[in-house]
Design a protein around this motif. Structure first.
Motif, PDB file in Angstrom:
ATOM      1  N   GLY A 235      59.765  17.287  45.804  1.00  0.00           N
ATOM      2  CA  GLY A 235      59.400  16.195  46.691  1.00  0.00           C
ATOM      3  C   GLY A 235      60.250  16.059  47.929  1.00  0.00           C
ATOM      4  O   GLY A 235      59.960  15.221  48.786  1.00  0.00           O
ATOM      5  N   MET A 236      61.299  16.870  48.075  1.00  0.00           N
ATOM      6  CA  MET A 236      62.183  16.794  49.236  1.00  0.00           C
ATOM      7  C   MET A 236      62.016  18.038  50.099  1.00  0.00           C
ATOM      8  O   MET A 236      61.958  19.153  49.588  1.00  0.00           O
ATOM      9  N   ILE A 237      61.914  17.846  51.420  1.00  0.00           N
ATOM     10  CA  ILE A 237      61.845  18.968  52.341  1.00  0.00           C
ATOM     11  C   ILE A 237      63.263  19.490  52.538  1.00  0.00           C
ATOM     12  O   ILE A 237      64.112  18.809  53.109  1.00  0.00           O
ATOM     13  N   ILE A 238      63.525  20.717  52.049  1.00  0.00           N
ATOM     14  CA  ILE A 238      64.875  21.277  52.148  1.00  0.00           C
ATOM     15  C   ILE A 238      64.930  22.468  53.103  1.00  0.00           C
ATOM     16  O   ILE A 238      65.999  23.038  53.315  1.00  0.00           O
ATOM     17  N   GLY A 239      63.798  22.836  53.682  1.00  0.00           N
ATOM     18  CA  GLY A 239      63.784  23.918  54.648  1.00  0.00           C
ATOM     19  C   GLY A 239      62.522  23.874  55.476  1.00  0.00           C
ATOM     20  O   GLY A 239      61.488  23.354  55.029  1.00  0.00           O
ATOM     21  N   CYS A 240      62.580  24.369  56.712  1.00  0.00           N
ATOM     22  CA  CYS A 240      61.388  24.400  57.554  1.00  0.00           C
ATOM     23  C   CYS A 240      61.520  25.502  58.597  1.00  0.00           C
ATOM     24  O   CYS A 240      62.628  25.984  58.892  1.00  0.00           O
ATOM     25  N   ALA A 241      60.395  25.893  59.128  1.00  0.00           N
ATOM     26  CA  ALA A 241      60.329  26.841  60.241  1.00  0.00           C
ATOM     27  C   ALA A 241      58.984  26.629  60.915  1.00  0.00           C
ATOM     28  O   ALA A 241      58.011  26.217  60.267  1.00  0.00           O
ATOM     29  N   ALA A 242      58.923  26.900  62.220  1.00  0.00           N
ATOM     30  CA  ALA A 242      57.678  26.731  62.970  1.00  0.00           C
ATOM     31  C   ALA A 242      57.285  28.046  63.617  1.00  0.00           C
ATOM     32  O   ALA A 242      58.140  28.836  64.037  1.00  0.00           O
ATOM     33  N   VAL A 243      55.985  28.289  63.683  1.00  0.00           N
ATOM     34  CA  VAL A 243      55.425  29.486  64.322  1.00  0.00           C
ATOM     35  C   VAL A 243      54.527  29.021  65.466  1.00  0.00           C
ATOM     36  O   VAL A 243      53.476  28.419  65.231  1.00  0.00           O
ATOM     37  N   PHE A 244      54.948  29.313  66.705  1.00  0.00           N
ATOM     38  CA  PHE A 244      54.199  28.899  67.890  1.00  0.00           C
ATOM     39  C   PHE A 244      53.637  30.135  68.608  1.00  0.00           C
ATOM     40  O   PHE A 244      54.349  30.799  69.367  1.00  0.00           O
TER      41      PHE A 244
ATOM     42  N   GLU B 290      47.914  36.217  72.463  1.00  0.00           N
ATOM     43  CA  GLU B 290      47.379  37.007  71.357  1.00  0.00           C
ATOM     44  C   GLU B 290      48.350  38.095  70.895  1.00  0.00           C
ATOM     45  O   GLU B 290      48.055  38.817  69.931  1.00  0.00           O
ATOM     46  N   HIS B 291      49.522  38.157  71.508  1.00  0.00           N
ATOM     47  CA  HIS B 291      50.447  39.247  71.220  1.00  0.00           C
ATOM     48  C   HIS B 291      51.746  38.782  70.537  1.00  0.00           C
ATOM     49  O   HIS B 291      52.285  39.486  69.687  1.00  0.00           O
ATOM     50  N   ILE B 292      52.238  37.594  70.895  1.00  0.00           N
ATOM     51  CA  ILE B 292      53.588  37.210  70.487  1.00  0.00           C
ATOM     52  C   ILE B 292      53.653  35.733  70.122  1.00  0.00           C
ATOM     53  O   ILE B 292      52.869  34.907  70.617  1.00  0.00           O
ATOM     54  N   ALA B 293      54.580  35.386  69.225  1.00  0.00           N
ATOM     55  CA  ALA B 293      54.807  33.994  68.819  1.00  0.00           C
ATOM     56  C   ALA B 293      56.299  33.715  68.795  1.00  0.00           C
ATOM     57  O   ALA B 293      57.121  34.615  68.584  1.00  0.00           O
ATOM     58  N   GLU B 294      56.643  32.459  68.996  1.00  0.00           N
ATOM     59  CA  GLU B 294      58.035  32.016  68.879  1.00  0.00           C
ATOM     60  C   GLU B 294      58.263  31.452  67.481  1.00  0.00           C
ATOM     61  O   GLU B 294      57.446  30.678  66.965  1.00  0.00           O
ATOM     62  N   ILE B 295      59.371  31.829  66.872  1.00  0.00           N
ATOM     63  CA  ILE B 295      59.826  31.220  65.613  1.00  0.00           C
ATOM     64  C   ILE B 295      60.889  30.192  65.988  1.00  0.00           C
ATOM     65  O   ILE B 295      61.902  30.536  66.610  1.00  0.00           O
ATOM     66  N   ALA B 296      60.658  28.948  65.644  1.00  0.00           N
ATOM     67  CA  ALA B 296      61.563  27.873  66.050  1.00  0.00           C
ATOM     68  C   ALA B 296      61.817  26.929  64.886  1.00  0.00           C
ATOM     69  O   ALA B 296      61.165  27.017  63.835  1.00  0.00           O
ATOM     70  N   SER B 297      62.794  26.049  65.086  1.00  0.00           N
ATOM     71  CA  SER B 297      63.129  25.002  64.100  1.00  0.00           C
ATOM     72  C   SER B 297      63.377  25.574  62.712  1.00  0.00           C
ATOM     73  O   SER B 297      63.007  24.964  61.702  1.00  0.00           O
TER      74      SER B 297
ATOM     75  N   LYS C  30      51.737  40.835  67.275  1.00  0.00           N
ATOM     76  CA  LYS C  30      52.506  42.090  67.252  1.00  0.00           C
ATOM     77  C   LYS C  30      54.015  41.863  67.258  1.00  0.00           C
ATOM     78  O   LYS C  30      54.774  42.699  66.790  1.00  0.00           O
ATOM     79  N   GLU C  31      54.451  40.717  67.797  1.00  0.00           N
ATOM     80  CA  GLU C  31      55.884  40.459  67.910  1.00  0.00           C
ATOM     81  C   GLU C  31      56.173  38.974  67.673  1.00  0.00           C
ATOM     82  O   GLU C  31      55.303  38.111  67.851  1.00  0.00           O
ATOM     83  N   ILE C  32      57.413  38.723  67.293  1.00  0.00           N
ATOM     84  CA  ILE C  32      57.924  37.352  67.244  1.00  0.00           C
ATOM     85  C   ILE C  32      59.262  37.326  67.978  1.00  0.00           C
ATOM     86  O   ILE C  32      59.939  38.351  68.093  1.00  0.00           O
ATOM     87  N   PHE C  33      59.625  36.171  68.480  1.00  0.00           N
ATOM     88  CA  PHE C  33      60.928  36.054  69.125  1.00  0.00           C
ATOM     89  C   PHE C  33      61.568  34.722  68.767  1.00  0.00           C
ATOM     90  O   PHE C  33      60.893  33.782  68.321  1.00  0.00           O
ATOM     91  N   VAL C  34      62.885  34.664  68.958  1.00  0.00           N
ATOM     92  CA  VAL C  34      63.648  33.439  68.739  1.00  0.00           C
ATOM     93  C   VAL C  34      64.558  33.213  69.940  1.00  0.00           C
ATOM     94  O   VAL C  34      64.966  34.165  70.617  1.00  0.00           O
ATOM     95  N   LEU C  35      64.858  31.958  70.175  1.00  0.00           N
ATOM     96  CA  LEU C  35      65.883  31.566  71.140  1.00  0.00           C
ATOM     97  C   LEU C  35      67.011  30.934  70.343  1.00  0.00           C
ATOM     98  O   LEU C  35      66.786  29.979  69.589  1.00  0.00           O
ATOM     99  N   THR C  36      68.218  31.443  70.480  1.00  0.00           N
ATOM    100  CA  THR C  36      69.326  30.945  69.679  1.00  0.00           C
ATOM    101  C   THR C  36      70.606  30.881  70.493  1.00  0.00           C
ATOM    102  O   THR C  36      70.817  31.683  71.406  1.00  0.00           O
TER     103      THR C  36
END
Length: 419
Positions: free
Chosen positions: A320-329, A333-340, A370-376
């Motif tokens: 019942g507790m959210i202990i982890g998360c991630a977002a896919v934006f 049509e080629h790439i998404a950002e993985i955030a949060s 085809k690809e994912i990226f992150v900003l960190t």
């Protein structure tokens, strides 16, 4: 954690358990006076918090407890009923205490026992007349529920009564399952031998894992009978079965009112899951992200932003507790950002970050990206170790380049999803 923090963390369980039916089985090892006094105080507290308690107990010590295939003579039954009576009256006396400054002060727990269990003789098995050994014929669940509705604790000894007026012994390990099944109990809690030495310390087990573990154990393995009963109760439809060490003071409360517990949990439902986020997860996600936002590790997202973006989030939910998360934006049509990408501090050593990243990658692949990226700003090595390569802002889609925050000066890492 201090008392206030611990008490606040137990609040979800207090709310969740109120009005729920729990069948407790007290093994012989906890029926000595000192241990029983402590457990009775804990059961009184559970009752005051709104749990509907049905308590079963062993007839003899663990070495002399008759098994379901044993012959029980009239003389043996007399000794069994005498010991059961002593244990029953001792518990009733303990529940009646109310000394000032004691845990039982003001508890006012009413204990009810009676002929709730109808039984039949076990009969002749393999040529042997088992005599006073019985089998459950009927559980008067309506009468038991009526007592629970009246806020009484129901005490059930390992005895049943036949239509001919005979007293029959009922093996507690079978009786626990039958009572829980007929009551549609929410939980079975077994207070007895600690199974951790036999299960490599596992705190949560699926039915399949439990069945596999039992098949590898021998008759002398610690907690074997408790594990078998938990398996049988789960197979009978009980959502959650807990096995706790009867020697550990306060284990009953620690198991039920802390997220990780101290015993072994066998859950039919998903206790620890990775799934798509829902609208009612927003507050849990916000609470998880806020400490990282305050440290400027993550970009701050207000409530409205989370509400608009909730469909892009994946969460790791534990009891019942959210202990982890991630977002896919997806940006095109080629790439998404993985955030949060965030994991609760108490669970950061269990590989959950990896599991969330893998879930995010699967989501991106399902979208045929085809690809994912992150900003960190602070975790570039973590991503490099997981197959990301350094890139520049100019490698990002134009719509992301326009939104890039120069002041944060985040580093860019890209990973190919094409093998």
């Amino acid at each position: 954690m201090d008392f206030v923090t611990n008490f606040r963390h137990s609040a979800p369980y207090i709310h969740a358990y109120r009005g729920k039916t729990t069948v407790l089985w007290l093994r012989s090892k906890v029926l000595d006076h000192e241990r029983l006094m402590s457990i009775v105080g804990d059961m009184a507290l559970l009752s005051s918090l709104g749990l509907r308690l049905v308590v079963l107990f062993d007839a003899h010590d663990s070495h002399n407890n008759p098994i379901s295939s044993a012959q029980i003579t009239a003389e043996q039954l007399l000794n069994i009923t005498a010991e059961i009576g002593q244990r029953r009256y001792a518990m009733e006396a303990m529940f009646s205490q109310g000394i000032t400054n004691s845990p039982m002060h003001g508890a006012n727990v009413n204990v009810v026992s009676g002929n709730f269990i109808s039984a039949r003789p076990a009969g002749v098995v393999d040529g042997v007349d088992l005599m006073a050994q019985g089998r459950v014929r009927r559980v008067n669940h309506l009468a038991i529920r009526e007592q629970l509705d009246n806020q009484n604790l129901v005490l059930i000894p390992p005895l049943g009564y036949s239509i001919t007026g005979d007293i029959l012994y009922l093996s507690p390990d079978n009786l626990v399952v039958e009572v829980a099944k007929h009551l549609n109990a929410d939980k079975v809690v077994i207070v007895g031998d600690n199974p951790h030495p036999s299960t490599d310390g596992q705190k949560e087990m699926s039915l399949d894992a439990l069945k596999g573990a039992i098949s590898q154990l021998n008759e002398s393995s610690s907690g074997l009978l408790e594990l078998k009963v938990a398996h049988n109760a789960s197979m009978a439809g009980i959502p959650r079965c807990h096995i706790i060490d009867g020697h550990e003071d306060g284990a009953l409360l620690s198991e039920l009112f802390t997220r990780d517990g101290v015993g072994t949990l066998v859950a039919r439902d998903s206790y620890d899951t990775f799934r798509k986020a829902r609208a009612n997860d927003i507050s849990g996600i916000a609470a998880l992200l806020k400490p990282l936002e305050d440290q400027q590790i993550l970009v701050k997202r207000d409530q409205e932003t989370l509400e608009n973006d909730i469909g892009h989030y994946l969460v790791n939910e534990r009891d019942g507790m959210i202990i982890g998360c991630a977002a896919v934006f997806p940006l095109n049509e080629h790439i998404a950002e993985i955030a949060s990408l965030a994991v609760h501090p108490d669970y950061q050593k269990g590989g959950r970050g990896n599991a969330l990243l893998n879930a995010a990658e699967r989501e991106a692949r399902q979208l045929q990206l085809k690809e994912i990226f992150v900003l960190t700003t602070q975790t570039e090595h973590w991503f490099i170790e997981r197959g990301f390569r350094a890139a520049t802002v100019q490698d990002l889609p134009e719509n992301k380049q326009r939104l890039y925050n120069i002041e944060r000066n985040s580093k860019v890492y890209i990973k190919s999803l094409v093998s």
